[in-house]
Write a protein that holds these residues in place. Structure first.
Motif: not given
Length: 165
Positions: A29-31, A121-122, A141-143, A150-152
């Motif tokens: 999770w890094r842009d 989670a995906g 941990l949601i979102g 999008g939120w992960r």
């Protein structure tokens, strides 16, 4: 294919794999891409702390894996969090499994008790791999993260490495 300790000359390949994962997946999770300076500092920090950085190689580096502290504080010193990444064209060939097995074996020789994974989670393939190795879901941990517009959700999985005394 061999699994061995990463050397400084492996860092450009580790950098390329990391940046391809950042650009093409939700696994990191890094842009923005990372730099060779960041990867070198990461590698040096792991090695200096006594943690492994392993590579899977054939003629070239096909993947890498490592673990480090789960959290700060002495109470967590027997728990580590790991990461494993494989080149896109080498996925599905057992390389991630081989790296994971090597990391688990190394953690056991270091007397570590628990290994933790934080997995998108995906990421179905990663979740299947972890479950195959005996990791169990410990929480969601949601979102909590944002990637790909999008939120992960982040799943925590854990594997006990040693028996309690």
């Amino acid at each position: 294919m061999r699994i061995e300790d990463a050397a400084p000359e492996d860092l450009p390949a580790i950098l390329a794999i990391t940046n391809a994962v950042i650009a093409g997946t939700n696994a990191i999770w890094r842009d923005k891409p990372t730099t060779i300076e960041e990867r070198t500092a990461w590698w040096r920090g792991r090695i200096d702390a006594g943690f492994p950085v392993l590579v899977a190689r054939d003629a070239e580096v096909l993947g890498f894996g490592s673990y480090g502290p789960f959290r700060t504080g002495d109470g967590y010193r027997f728990t580590v969090e790991h990461s494993v990444h494989v080149t896109a064209d080498a996925r599905g060939r057992g390389i991630g499994l081989a790296l994971m097995e090597a990391l688990i074996a190394r953690a056991r020789t270091q007397g570590l008790r628990m290994m933790v994974a934080g997995v998108d989670a995906g990421a179905d393939a990663s979740l299947r791999l972890h479950r195959r190795l005996g990791f169990t879901e410990a929480g969601r941990l949601i979102g909590i993260g944002h990637k790909g517009g999008g939120w992960r959700d982040l799943l925590f999985l854990q594997k006990q490495l040693t028996q309690d005394d």
